[in-house]
Design an enzyme around this catalytic site. Sequence first.
Site, PDB file in Angstrom:
ATOM      1  N   HIS A 167     -14.764  -4.842  -4.631  1.00 56.61           N
ATOM      2  CA  HIS A 167     -13.336  -4.680  -4.908  1.00 56.61           C
ATOM      3  C   HIS A 167     -12.600  -5.987  -5.253  1.00 56.61           C
ATOM      4  O   HIS A 167     -11.958  -6.106  -6.280  1.00 56.61           O
ATOM      5  CB  HIS A 167     -12.632  -4.066  -3.683  1.00 56.61           C
ATOM      6  CG  HIS A 167     -13.266  -2.811  -3.180  1.00 56.61           C
ATOM      7  ND1 HIS A 167     -13.056  -1.581  -3.753  1.00 56.61           N
ATOM      8  CD2 HIS A 167     -14.101  -2.597  -2.134  1.00 56.61           C
ATOM      9  CE1 HIS A 167     -13.726  -0.657  -3.084  1.00 56.61           C
ATOM     10  NE2 HIS A 167     -14.374  -1.242  -2.096  1.00 56.61           N
TER      11      HIS A 167
HETATM   12  C1  BDR Z   1     -10.684  -3.417   0.583  1.00 57.55           C
HETATM   13  O1  BDR Z   1     -10.947  -3.238   1.980  1.00 57.55           O
HETATM   14  C2  BDR Z   1     -11.791  -4.255   2.452  1.00 57.55           C
HETATM   15  O2  BDR Z   1     -12.793  -3.732   3.267  1.00 57.55           O
HETATM   16  C3  BDR Z   1     -12.327  -4.974   1.254  1.00 57.55           C
HETATM   17  O3  BDR Z   1     -12.488  -6.346   1.548  1.00 57.55           O
HETATM   18  C4  BDR Z   1     -11.283  -4.746   0.190  1.00 57.55           C
HETATM   19  O4  BDR Z   1     -10.293  -5.747   0.222  1.00 57.55           O
HETATM   20  C5  BDR Z   1     -11.221  -2.231  -0.171  1.00 57.55           C
HETATM   21  O5  BDR Z   1     -10.596  -1.051   0.276  1.00 57.55           O
END
Ligand code: BDR
Length: 312
Positions: free
Chosen positions: A242
């Site tokens: 992400h």
């Molecule tokens: C987001 O949640 C976290 O676990 C990841 O680092 C990312 O920023 C994705 O939903």
Amino acid sequence: MEQKKIIIDTDPGHDDAIAILLALASPELDVLGVTCVAGNVPLHHTARNALLICELANRPDVKVFAGCDRPMVRKLVTAEAIHGETGLDGPKWEQPKIELQEQHAVDWLIETLMEADDGEITLCPVGPLTNISMALVREPQIATKVDQIVSMGGGYFVGGNVTPAAEFNIYVDPHAADVVYRSGIPIVAMPLDVTHKALMTEEWIQSLQDLGTEVGTKSSQLLSFYNRFDLERYGMAGSPVHDPATIAYLINPDLYTGKDVYVEIETRSSLTMGMTVVDYWGARRKDPNCLWVSAVDDTGFFELMYERLSTL
Ligand code: BDR
Ligand code: CA
């Protein structure tokens, strides 16, 4: 080359780590500092992890600050199931040699932004928005100093990942997200809608390993650990990585496509708490507060990451 001045606000986290490495490997960006927040794991882990990643990138000069250790209103929710107990499970880590700055992240954010010219600094939050919103609440004048906020968070077309309605970063601190989305600062949102379209495959992880560098090896160990959760859960060809989407957008916005929309954050209903309510079709006739990104050239994204990480 004129560098874009950015501040990364983060809760490392495997994908946060890759985002930081990508930024530090990119000459277009001047990383003024890394501010840490509680999110994927508690603050003492996220702050330590940020130090480890700057050290891995051989950038002991990068200032790392610890910020808020809990959301504005709600109890902290963490994500050890994905990131492990330390937040960076997978590789073996030594204790970091570089140290945290003494100043609180929120104080430093305010001080740095107040000293900047209007629109000089871009904020890149890739965790819960607690630090950014606290800074905005304490010193609203910082808003004019920010060029834009390029943020990973939210979901509309694909729903949520922590509840059916909410994505993790927004869910952890919806009240903070509400402050940020109402701040008037231009926002570029990198939601699950786009991150789920760039799936990291085993082949790509292997190519990092094949770099034969410490960054390549540690990144591939990190991503192998991170991959296992999403592969089991989503049954996809790879897992969505992400947070680096924010940095990739800053380096090459042409990789992404989105739409200007009005977004509000749900802060009341227990069923849909933390939902990003996107007025995609302009039903409420409000002025847009956000570029909602929903498409990516995924090959270009992975090529960019590979090319940049190979320089570290
Ligand atoms: C987001 O949640 C976290 O676990 C990841 O680092 C990312 O920023 C994705 O939903
Ligand atoms: Ca994150």
